[in-house]
Motif scaffolding. Structure first.
Motif, PDB file in Angstrom:
ATOM      1  N   SER A  60       0.892  -0.941  -0.332  1.00 11.84           N
ATOM      2  CA  SER A  60       0.102   0.197  -0.348  1.00 11.84           C
ATOM      3  C   SER A  60       0.705   0.920  -0.106  1.00 11.84           C
ATOM      4  O   SER A  60       2.337   1.077   0.340  1.00 11.84           O
ATOM      5  CB  SER A  60      -0.510  -0.019   1.305  1.00 11.84           C
ATOM      6  OG  SER A  60      -0.532   0.161   2.173  1.00 11.84           O
ATOM      7  N   ALA A  61       0.499   2.863  -0.570  1.00  6.46           N
ATOM      8  CA  ALA A  61       1.243   3.758  -0.324  1.00  6.46           C
ATOM      9  C   ALA A  61       1.758   4.121   1.019  1.00  6.46           C
ATOM     10  O   ALA A  61       2.298   4.483   1.406  1.00  6.46           O
ATOM     11  CB  ALA A  61       0.220   4.756  -0.926  1.00  6.46           C
ATOM     12  N   GLN A  62       1.083   3.803   2.043  1.00  5.16           N
ATOM     13  CA  GLN A  62       1.839   3.919   3.537  1.00  5.16           C
ATOM     14  C   GLN A  62       3.590   2.541   3.944  1.00  5.16           C
ATOM     15  O   GLN A  62       3.381   3.747   4.140  1.00  5.16           O
ATOM     16  CB  GLN A  62       0.591   2.834   5.168  1.00  5.16           C
ATOM     17  CG  GLN A  62      -0.869   4.033   4.686  1.00  5.16           C
ATOM     18  CD  GLN A  62      -1.810   3.634   3.372  1.00  5.16           C
ATOM     19  OE1 GLN A  62      -1.597   3.044   2.976  1.00  5.16           O
ATOM     20  NE2 GLN A  62      -2.607   5.192   3.292  1.00  5.16           N
ATOM     21  N   GLU A  63       3.246   2.217   2.825  1.00  2.00           N
ATOM     22  CA  GLU A  63       4.559   2.144   3.069  1.00  2.00           C
ATOM     23  C   GLU A  63       5.793   3.060   2.558  1.00  2.00           C
ATOM     24  O   GLU A  63       6.719   2.534   3.002  1.00  2.00           O
ATOM     25  CB  GLU A  63       5.132   0.826   2.416  1.00  2.00           C
ATOM     26  CG  GLU A  63       3.996  -0.276   2.502  1.00  2.00           C
ATOM     27  CD  GLU A  63       4.412  -1.520   3.662  1.00  2.00           C
ATOM     28  OE1 GLU A  63       5.296  -1.124   4.134  1.00  2.00           O
ATOM     29  OE2 GLU A  63       3.492  -2.000   4.262  1.00  2.00           O
ATOM     30  N   GLY A  64       5.622   4.075   2.100  1.00  2.00           N
ATOM     31  CA  GLY A  64       6.315   4.937   2.370  1.00  2.00           C
ATOM     32  C   GLY A  64       7.151   4.649   0.964  1.00  2.00           C
ATOM     33  O   GLY A  64       6.771   4.254  -0.414  1.00  2.00           O
TER      34      GLY A  64
ATOM     35  N   ARG B 121       9.091   2.135  -0.179  1.00  2.00           N
ATOM     36  CA  ARG B 121       8.733   0.916  -0.573  1.00  2.00           C
ATOM     37  C   ARG B 121       7.225   0.644  -1.321  1.00  2.00           C
ATOM     38  O   ARG B 121       7.214  -1.189  -0.986  1.00  2.00           O
ATOM     39  CB  ARG B 121       9.390  -0.331   0.524  1.00  2.00           C
ATOM     40  CG  ARG B 121      10.698  -0.209   1.267  1.00  2.00           C
ATOM     41  CD  ARG B 121      10.619  -1.036   2.189  1.00  2.00           C
ATOM     42  NE  ARG B 121      12.723  -0.443   2.581  1.00  2.00           N
ATOM     43  CZ  ARG B 121      12.878  -1.763   3.406  1.00  2.00           C
ATOM     44  NH1 ARG B 121      12.777  -2.810   4.010  1.00  2.00           N
ATOM     45  NH2 ARG B 121      14.438  -1.570   3.610  1.00  2.00           N
ATOM     46  N   GLY B 122       6.924   1.748  -0.991  1.00  2.00           N
ATOM     47  CA  GLY B 122       5.270   1.355  -1.700  1.00  2.00           C
ATOM     48  C   GLY B 122       5.357   1.424  -2.644  1.00  2.00           C
ATOM     49  O   GLY B 122       6.129   1.298  -3.917  1.00  2.00           O
ATOM     50  N   PRO B 123       4.057   0.822  -3.895  1.00  2.00           N
ATOM     51  CA  PRO B 123       4.238   0.801  -5.430  1.00  2.00           C
ATOM     52  C   PRO B 123       4.390   1.655  -5.686  1.00  2.00           C
ATOM     53  O   PRO B 123       5.255   1.048  -7.351  1.00  2.00           O
ATOM     54  CB  PRO B 123       2.314   0.494  -5.232  1.00  2.00           C
ATOM     55  CG  PRO B 123       1.859   0.002  -4.042  1.00  2.00           C
ATOM     56  CD  PRO B 123       2.543   0.698  -3.477  1.00  2.00           C
ATOM     57  N   ALA B 124       4.424   3.331  -5.681  1.00  2.00           N
ATOM     58  CA  ALA B 124       5.054   3.658  -6.358  1.00  2.00           C
ATOM     59  C   ALA B 124       5.704   4.670  -5.854  1.00  2.00           C
ATOM     60  O   ALA B 124       5.962   5.695  -6.131  1.00  2.00           O
ATOM     61  CB  ALA B 124       4.125   4.884  -6.895  1.00  2.00           C
ATOM     62  N   GLY B 125       6.603   4.334  -4.841  1.00  2.00           N
ATOM     63  CA  GLY B 125       7.577   4.552  -3.987  1.00  2.00           C
ATOM     64  C   GLY B 125       8.786   4.744  -4.704  1.00  2.00           C
ATOM     65  O   GLY B 125       9.549   4.019  -5.622  1.00  2.00           O
ATOM     66  N   PHE B 126      10.267   5.777  -3.870  1.00  2.00           N
ATOM     67  CA  PHE B 126      10.714   5.593  -4.141  1.00  2.00           C
ATOM     68  C   PHE B 126      11.768   5.024  -4.739  1.00  2.00           C
ATOM     69  O   PHE B 126      12.485   4.332  -5.107  1.00  2.00           O
ATOM     70  CB  PHE B 126      11.787   7.255  -3.810  1.00  2.00           C
ATOM     71  CG  PHE B 126      13.244   8.012  -4.577  1.00  2.00           C
ATOM     72  CD1 PHE B 126      13.017   8.187  -6.262  1.00  2.00           C
ATOM     73  CD2 PHE B 126      14.536   7.741  -3.978  1.00  2.00           C
ATOM     74  CE1 PHE B 126      14.656   8.533  -6.844  1.00  2.00           C
ATOM     75  CE2 PHE B 126      15.722   8.174  -4.768  1.00  2.00           C
ATOM     76  CZ  PHE B 126      15.345   8.418  -5.799  1.00  2.00           C
ATOM     77  N   GLY B 127      11.588   4.124  -3.422  1.00  2.00           N
ATOM     78  CA  GLY B 127      12.362   3.113  -3.081  1.00  2.00           C
ATOM     79  C   GLY B 127      11.816   2.030  -4.369  1.00  2.00           C
ATOM     80  O   GLY B 127      13.097   0.777  -5.188  1.00  2.00           O
TER      81      GLY B 127
END
Length: 363
Positions: free
Chosen positions: A225-229, A231-237
Motif C-alpha cells: 500500500s502507499a503507506q509503505e513510503g 517501499r510502496g508501489p510508487a515509492g522512490f525505493g
C-alpha cells in the motif's frame, strides 16, 4: 435490489475475463511450446524463460539453463577454468549455480499464476461485498501476477531503461603474463593471471542474478500500500529497485557508459609500456611489464567490486536506510569506474604533470 444481485455474477465474470486476458496476454507472448514459460529476448543479453532458455552476457558468454563460460577472452596470460587453482574454484561455483536464472523464471511464472487465482477470489469478494473488499485488492494482484507471469518482458524494460544501445567496453590487452622468476612479484603475477578471467565471470553472473531478484522484489512491491513510503508501489525505493535491477542486468554496458563519459572512448587502455627503457634488457622489461600488468589487473578487480557495491548502496539510500548515504554510493561507483579505467587515469595524470617522456604509457 434483487435485480442488482442478479447482475453480480455477470459483473464478476466480465471483470474476471478482462483481467485474465491482461495477465495471460502479458505472459503468453512468445511462450515456449514445451514448458509454457514465456521466453523473451533481451537486447545484448539473450533470453530467459522456457525450457532450455539461456542468457548471453556481453564479455561473459552464455548462462541460463546449461550456461557456459565461453565468450570471455583476455590476453593477460592463460588463466581460465582449468587445473586445480583458485580460478577453477570460481568457475566451478559459477557452473554450480548455472540453473538459477531458469529456476527464478519458473518461480515467477508459478507465483504469477497463484496471484491470478487470488485476484479472481478477491474480485469475487468485491462483487459480493464492495465495502469490505475494495476493487484495488484484486487489481493490484492481477497487475503483479501479470508482471511475474511475464518476468522476462519486465527485465527487458528494466534493461532498456538504463542500457539501450550502450555497449560493454573492451580492453587493449596486457603487456605481460610471462613467468618472471620465483620471487614475491612472480607469485602476485601468477595469482592475478589465474583469477582475472574467472573473477569477471563471477561478477557478471552475480550481477545478473541480483538484477533478476531486484526486478522480482520490485514487482512484489505492487502488492503493498502507499503507506509503505519509499517501499510502496510508487515509492522512490521501488523505482530505484527496478532501475538498479536493470543496471545490474547490464553491468558491463554501464561500465562502458562510464568509460565513454570519462574518457570519450569505448576501449580501456591496459597495454603498459615504459617510455624510458634505455639500458634495460628484454628480460628486465618483461619483468617490469608483467608486474605493471598484474597490479593493473588486480586494481581492475577491486574496481569492479566497488562499482557493483555502489549500486547496492544507492538502492539502500532510496529505500530510506540510515546505514547508507548517497555520497558513499556515488564514491563507490565513480571510484570503481576509475579503478577499472586505471590505465587511462594514469595517462591523464602523466599528461597533466608533463612526465610522459619517462612514465608508463597505457595504450
Amino acid at each position: 435490489m434483487t435485480r442488482l444481485n442478479a447482475l453480480k455474477p455477470f459483473r464478476f465474470l466480465s471483470i474476471a475475463l478482462v483481467a485474465m486476458m491482461l495477465i495471460f496476454g502479458l505472459g503468453a507472448k512468445d511462450a515456449h511450446a514445451l514448458g509454457g514459460i514465456p521466453n523473451f529476448s533481451i537486447p545484448g543479453i539473450g533470453s530467459i524463460g522456457g525450457s532450455g532458455a539461456s542468457i548471453s552476457i556481453p564479455g561473459l558468454g552464455t548462462i541460463g539453463i546449461g550456461w557456459g563460460s565461453g565468450g570471455f577472452t583476455i590476453s593477460f596470460g592463460q588463466g581460465g577454468c582449468g587445473g586445480n587453482t583458485i580460478g577453477s574454484v570460481m568457475c566451478n561455483t559459477v557452473e554450480a549455480v548455472s540453473l538459477i536464472p531458469g529456476f527464478l523464471s519458473a518461480i515467477a511464472y508459478l507465483f504469477g499464476l497463484y496471484l491470478g487465482v487470488i485476484a479472481i477470489l478477491k474480485l469475487r469478494d468485491h462483487v459480493e461485498n464492495p465495502n469490505q473488499t475494495p476493487l484495488s485488492e484484486s487489481i493490484k494482484r492481477f497487475a503483479a501476477g501479470g508482471a511475474f507471469f511475464a518476468l522476462p518482458m519486465v527485465m527487458e524494460v528494466a534493461y532498456n531503461a538504463v542500457a539501450q544501445d550502450i555497449f560493454a567496453p573492451t580492453t587493449s590487452g596486457f603487456n605481460g603474463g610471462q613467468t618472471v622468476g620465483g620471487g614475491l612479484d612472480a607469485m602476485v603475477a601468477a595469482l592475478v593471471n589465474d583469477i582475472w578471467a574467472p573473477m569477471h565471470l563471477v561478477f557478471s553472473g552475480f550481477s545478473y542474478l541480483a538484477g533478476i531478484i531486484f526486478i522480482m522484489i520490485g514487482v512484489s512491491r505492487l502488492l503493498k500500500s502507499a503507506q509503505e513510503g519509499p517501499r510502496g508501489p510508487a515509492g522512490f525505493g521501488t523505482i530505484m529497485t527496478f532501475l538498479v535491477g536493470g543496471t545490474l542486468l547490464s553491468i558491463d554496458a554501464i561500465m562502458g557508459a562510464f568509460t565513454g563519459s570519462l574518457f570519450a572512448a569505448d576501449n580501456i587502455s591496459t597495454y603498459a609500456e615504459l617510455n624510458f627503457d634505455s639500458g634495460m634488457s628484454a628480460d628486465e622489461l618483461n619483468h617490469i611489464h608483467t608486474v605493471f600488468s598484474s597490479v593493473l589487473a588486480f586494481m581492475m578487480v577491486i574496481g569492479w567490486i566497488s562499482f557493483i557495491r555502489g549500486w547496492f548502496i544507492i538502492r539502500d539510500v532510496a529505500e530510506g536506510s540510515h546505514q547508507a548515504s548517497l555520497m558513499a554510493g556515488m564514491t563507490h561507483v565513480l571510484g570503481g569506474a576509475l579503478a577499472v579505467n586505471l590505465g587511462p587515469v594514469l595517462n591523464v595524470v602523466q599528461e597533466t604533470f608533463g612526465i610522459t617522456g619517462y612514465g608508463i604509457l597505457f595504450t
